[in-house]
Motif scaffolding. Structure first.
Motif, PDB file in Angstrom:
ATOM      1  N   LEU A 210      63.416  22.520  31.473  1.00 30.30           N
ATOM      2  CA  LEU A 210      62.249  23.666  31.233  1.00 30.30           C
ATOM      3  C   LEU A 210      61.074  23.137  31.733  1.00 30.30           C
ATOM      4  CD1 LEU A 210      61.034  26.657  30.581  1.00 30.30           C
ATOM      5  CD2 LEU A 210      61.258  25.924  28.221  1.00 30.30           C
ATOM      6  N   VAL A 211      60.499  23.731  32.845  1.00 26.73           N
ATOM      7  CA  VAL A 211      59.137  23.111  33.553  1.00 26.73           C
ATOM      8  C   VAL A 211      58.185  24.428  33.033  1.00 26.73           C
ATOM      9  CG1 VAL A 211      58.014  22.480  35.627  1.00 26.73           C
ATOM     10  CG2 VAL A 211      60.320  22.181  35.246  1.00 26.73           C
ATOM     11  N   PHE A 212      57.270  23.810  32.423  1.00 32.45           N
ATOM     12  CA  PHE A 212      56.085  24.996  32.020  1.00 32.45           C
ATOM     13  C   PHE A 212      54.653  24.305  31.958  1.00 32.45           C
ATOM     14  CE2 PHE A 212      56.880  22.260  28.216  1.00 32.45           C
ATOM     15  CZ  PHE A 212      55.737  22.233  27.534  1.00 32.45           C
ATOM     16  N   ASP A 213      53.536  25.145  31.786  1.00 32.91           N
ATOM     17  CA  ASP A 213      52.387  24.764  31.600  1.00 32.91           C
ATOM     18  C   ASP A 213      51.890  24.342  30.475  1.00 32.91           C
ATOM     19  OD1 ASP A 213      49.628  24.408  31.868  1.00 32.91           O
ATOM     20  OD2 ASP A 213      48.995  26.359  32.473  1.00 32.91           O
ATOM     21  N   MET A 214      51.779  22.803  30.116  1.00 32.92           N
ATOM     22  CA  MET A 214      51.408  22.361  28.992  1.00 32.92           C
ATOM     23  C   MET A 214      50.088  22.492  28.337  1.00 32.92           C
ATOM     24  SD  MET A 214      52.731  20.639  26.267  1.00 32.92           S
ATOM     25  CE  MET A 214      51.951  19.716  24.818  1.00 32.92           C
ATOM     26  N   ASN A 215      49.177  22.930  29.314  1.00 31.94           N
ATOM     27  CA  ASN A 215      47.651  23.103  29.277  1.00 31.94           C
ATOM     28  C   ASN A 215      47.396  24.343  28.644  1.00 31.94           C
ATOM     29  OD1 ASN A 215      46.950  20.473  30.013  1.00 31.94           O
ATOM     30  ND2 ASN A 215      46.909  21.104  32.404  1.00 31.94           N
ATOM     31  N   GLN A 216      48.114  25.457  28.502  1.00 35.48           N
ATOM     32  CA  GLN A 216      48.057  26.579  27.880  1.00 35.48           C
ATOM     33  C   GLN A 216      48.321  26.629  26.499  1.00 35.48           C
ATOM     34  OE1 GLN A 216      46.860  29.335  29.843  1.00 35.48           O
ATOM     35  NE2 GLN A 216      46.647  30.463  28.111  1.00 35.48           N
ATOM     36  N   LYS A 217      47.085  27.051  25.646  1.00 35.75           N
ATOM     37  CA  LYS A 217      47.268  26.934  24.269  1.00 35.75           C
ATOM     38  C   LYS A 217      48.843  27.644  23.803  1.00 35.75           C
ATOM     39  CE  LYS A 217      44.988  27.364  20.024  1.00 35.75           C
ATOM     40  NZ  LYS A 217      45.282  26.161  19.365  1.00 35.75           N
ATOM     41  N   GLY A 218      49.338  27.168  22.952  1.00 36.42           N
ATOM     42  CA  GLY A 218      50.608  27.815  22.475  1.00 36.42           C
ATOM     43  C   GLY A 218      51.966  27.879  23.190  1.00 36.42           C
ATOM     44  N   ASN A 219      51.883  27.290  24.360  1.00 33.12           N
ATOM     45  CA  ASN A 219      52.942  27.395  25.448  1.00 33.12           C
ATOM     46  C   ASN A 219      54.001  26.348  24.838  1.00 33.12           C
ATOM     47  OD1 ASN A 219      52.491  29.400  27.096  1.00 33.12           O
ATOM     48  ND2 ASN A 219      52.122  27.680  28.987  1.00 33.12           N
ATOM     49  N   LEU A 220      53.884  25.298  24.141  1.00 34.90           N
ATOM     50  CA  LEU A 220      54.842  24.485  23.851  1.00 34.90           C
ATOM     51  C   LEU A 220      55.791  25.161  22.453  1.00 34.90           C
ATOM     52  CD1 LEU A 220      56.396  21.973  23.684  1.00 34.90           C
ATOM     53  CD2 LEU A 220      54.740  20.850  21.982  1.00 34.90           C
ATOM     54  N   GLU A 221      55.110  25.881  21.729  1.00 32.72           N
ATOM     55  CA  GLU A 221      55.799  26.683  20.694  1.00 32.72           C
ATOM     56  C   GLU A 221      56.499  27.702  21.384  1.00 32.72           C
ATOM     57  OE1 GLU A 221      55.136  29.083  16.513  1.00 32.72           O
ATOM     58  OE2 GLU A 221      53.412  28.775  17.714  1.00 32.72           O
ATOM     59  N   LYS A 222      56.010  28.583  22.528  1.00 33.75           N
ATOM     60  CA  LYS A 222      56.656  29.542  23.033  1.00 33.75           C
ATOM     61  C   LYS A 222      58.210  29.036  23.725  1.00 33.75           C
ATOM     62  CE  LYS A 222      52.766  32.539  23.873  1.00 33.75           C
ATOM     63  NZ  LYS A 222      51.737  32.623  24.859  1.00 33.75           N
ATOM     64  N   ALA A 223      57.744  27.755  24.518  1.00 34.73           N
ATOM     65  CA  ALA A 223      58.939  27.176  25.091  1.00 34.73           C
ATOM     66  C   ALA A 223      60.052  26.943  24.095  1.00 34.73           C
ATOM     67  CB  ALA A 223      58.393  25.970  25.940  1.00 34.73           C
ATOM     68  N   VAL A 224      59.734  26.267  23.142  1.00 29.73           N
ATOM     69  CA  VAL A 224      60.657  25.932  21.987  1.00 29.73           C
ATOM     70  C   VAL A 224      61.406  27.092  21.370  1.00 29.73           C
ATOM     71  CG1 VAL A 224      61.232  24.728  19.962  1.00 29.73           C
ATOM     72  CG2 VAL A 224      59.753  23.871  21.753  1.00 29.73           C
ATOM     73  N   SER A 225      60.814  28.389  21.219  1.00 33.05           N
ATOM     74  CA  SER A 225      61.191  29.480  20.789  1.00 33.05           C
ATOM     75  C   SER A 225      62.100  30.316  21.835  1.00 33.05           C
ATOM     76  CB  SER A 225      59.902  30.479  20.139  1.00 33.05           C
ATOM     77  OG  SER A 225      59.178  29.631  19.354  1.00 33.05           O
ATOM     78  N   GLY A 226      62.108  29.831  22.930  1.00 32.58           N
ATOM     79  CA  GLY A 226      62.916  30.678  24.028  1.00 32.58           C
ATOM     80  C   GLY A 226      62.042  31.953  24.625  1.00 32.58           C
ATOM     81  N   GLU A 227      60.631  31.884  24.619  1.00 36.60           N
ATOM     82  CA  GLU A 227      60.051  32.920  24.915  1.00 36.60           C
ATOM     83  C   GLU A 227      60.306  32.779  26.603  1.00 36.60           C
ATOM     84  OE1 GLU A 227      56.241  34.090  23.884  1.00 36.60           O
ATOM     85  OE2 GLU A 227      56.746  33.667  21.722  1.00 36.60           O
ATOM     86  N   ASN A 228      59.956  33.747  27.395  1.00 34.26           N
ATOM     87  CA  ASN A 228      60.135  33.895  28.778  1.00 34.26           C
ATOM     88  C   ASN A 228      58.839  33.245  29.533  1.00 34.26           C
ATOM     89  OD1 ASN A 228      60.948  33.985  31.380  1.00 34.26           O
ATOM     90  ND2 ASN A 228      60.219  36.023  31.577  1.00 34.26           N
ATOM     91  N   ILE A 229      58.933  31.825  29.315  1.00 32.71           N
ATOM     92  CA  ILE A 229      57.654  31.123  30.081  1.00 32.71           C
ATOM     93  C   ILE A 229      58.042  30.059  31.033  1.00 32.71           C
ATOM     94  CG2 ILE A 229      56.061  31.582  28.485  1.00 32.71           C
ATOM     95  CD1 ILE A 229      56.122  28.462  27.599  1.00 32.71           C
ATOM     96  N   GLY A 230      57.544  29.593  31.932  1.00 33.43           N
ATOM     97  CA  GLY A 230      57.952  28.516  32.746  1.00 33.43           C
ATOM     98  C   GLY A 230      59.270  28.779  33.631  1.00 33.43           C
ATOM     99  N   THR A 231      60.139  27.708  33.810  1.00 34.53           N
ATOM    100  CA  THR A 231      61.161  27.960  34.690  1.00 34.53           C
ATOM    101  C   THR A 231      62.412  26.941  33.964  1.00 34.53           C
ATOM    102  OG1 THR A 231      59.856  28.419  36.629  1.00 34.53           O
ATOM    103  CG2 THR A 231      62.275  27.947  37.051  1.00 34.53           C
ATOM    104  N   VAL A 232      63.495  27.638  33.862  1.00 36.72           N
ATOM    105  CA  VAL A 232      64.733  26.776  33.265  1.00 36.72           C
ATOM    106  C   VAL A 232      65.488  26.640  34.441  1.00 36.72           C
ATOM    107  CG1 VAL A 232      66.705  26.922  31.570  1.00 36.72           C
ATOM    108  CG2 VAL A 232      64.347  28.055  31.181  1.00 36.72           C
ATOM    109  N   VAL A 233      65.943  25.175  34.583  1.00 36.34           N
ATOM    110  CA  VAL A 233      66.945  24.569  35.417  1.00 36.34           C
ATOM    111  C   VAL A 233      68.302  24.443  34.618  1.00 36.34           C
ATOM    112  CG1 VAL A 233      67.490  23.213  37.265  1.00 36.34           C
ATOM    113  CG2 VAL A 233      64.939  23.592  36.725  1.00 36.34           C
ATOM    114  N   HIS A 234      69.165  24.947  35.163  1.00 39.67           N
ATOM    115  CA  HIS A 234      70.544  24.822  34.458  1.00 39.67           C
ATOM    116  C   HIS A 234      71.596  24.787  35.347  1.00 39.67           C
ATOM    117  CE1 HIS A 234      71.555  29.232  35.392  1.00 39.67           C
ATOM    118  NE2 HIS A 234      70.296  29.445  35.333  1.00 39.67           N
ATOM    119  N   ASN A 235      72.808  24.643  34.899  1.00 42.11           N
ATOM    120  CA  ASN A 235      74.138  24.530  35.540  1.00 42.11           C
ATOM    121  C   ASN A 235      74.615  25.814  35.885  1.00 42.11           C
ATOM    122  OD1 ASN A 235      74.647  21.801  36.161  1.00 42.11           O
ATOM    123  ND2 ASN A 235      75.347  21.321  34.163  1.00 42.11           N
TER     124      ASN A 235
END
Length: 235
Positions: A210-235
């Motif tokens: 999951l590639v995401f913007d770490m500089n945006q406050k709260g984004n890490l929590e959103k990423a771990v929660s499965g919110e639609n931020i960043g881009t997910v690379v998968h099989n």
């Protein structure tokens, strides 16, 4: 939380904040706060951090350093960053175990799959410094390796852009962002997600990135929660 065990890859350059070199204390503190937020919600967290704010092996080789020596210098730079992050996380109340791919006994134990998982199981945040311990491998590859070793649910790549685009969004205003993309499609499009060794490690071990913007406050929590931020690379 969608992901229970994560490997967070941070770039060394990100720690510079507005500086041209080294570590910006405010940026370090802000990143630590983001990490503390998810750890206190029970997310088992491993971290690999680059060293480009201090020294980059490939750049050093281009400027005349021996490549092997340059890579070892880069690995030592990651140790400095890891120690700084460890100190800040501990200051903010977390238990942190620092491990290293390089043998530096006074500072960190040697990294291994067992040591990483034992520390996570004991409630520690685990920072793995020193890359893979070998030249010719990037910290992206080290992050992929440690993520596989610790049986992470996802590799989170914190960057300064909010995902993967059809082109560099900082250079091409028509670039379009992907919400999800397969490993094969990213490879066919020659998108720069991670270096090929890291990318292949993730694909072969069915580890999403999951590639995401770490500089945006709260984004890490959103990423771990499965919110639609960043881009997910998968099989």
């Amino acid at each position: 939380m969608k992901y229970k065990r994560i490997l967070l890859k941070l770039s060394g350059e990100a720690l510079m904040g507005g500086k041209s070199y080294g570590i910006d204390p405010q940026t370090l503190s802000r990143y630590a706060e983001e990490i503390v937020t998810v750890v206190k919600q029970g997310v088992e967290t491993g971290i690999v951090i680059g060293g480009g704010n201090i020294f980059r092996g490939l750049q050093g080789a281009a400027e005349g350093f021996d490549r092997v020596q340059g890579d070892y210098m880069g690995m030592l730079a990651t140790v400095i960053n890891a120690m700084a992050l460890q100190s800040e996380l501990e200051k903010q109340g977390l238990k942190v175990k620092l491990l290293s791919g390089l043998s530096i006994d006074r500072i960190a134990d040697s990294a291994s799959s067992r040591k990483i998982t034992e520390a996570l199981d004991a409630g520690f945040v685990v920072i793995v410094a020193g890359g893979t311990g070998n030249p010719f491998f990037t910290t992206d590859t080290a992050a992929a390796l440690r993520a596989v070793e610790m049986h992470a649910d996802v590799l989170l790549k914190g960057t300064r852009v909010d995902g993967i685009y059809t082109a560099d969004p900082e250079k091409d205003p028509t670039a379009v962002k992907f919400d999800t993309i397969t490993f094969d499609e990213a490879y066919e499009r020659k998108l720069k997600v991670m270096d090929m060794t890291a990318f292949t490690l993730c694909r072969e071990n069915d580890l999403p990135i999951l590639v995401f913007d770490m500089n945006q406050k709260g984004n890490l929590e959103k990423a771990v929660s499965g919110e639609n931020i960043g881009t997910v690379v998968h099989n």
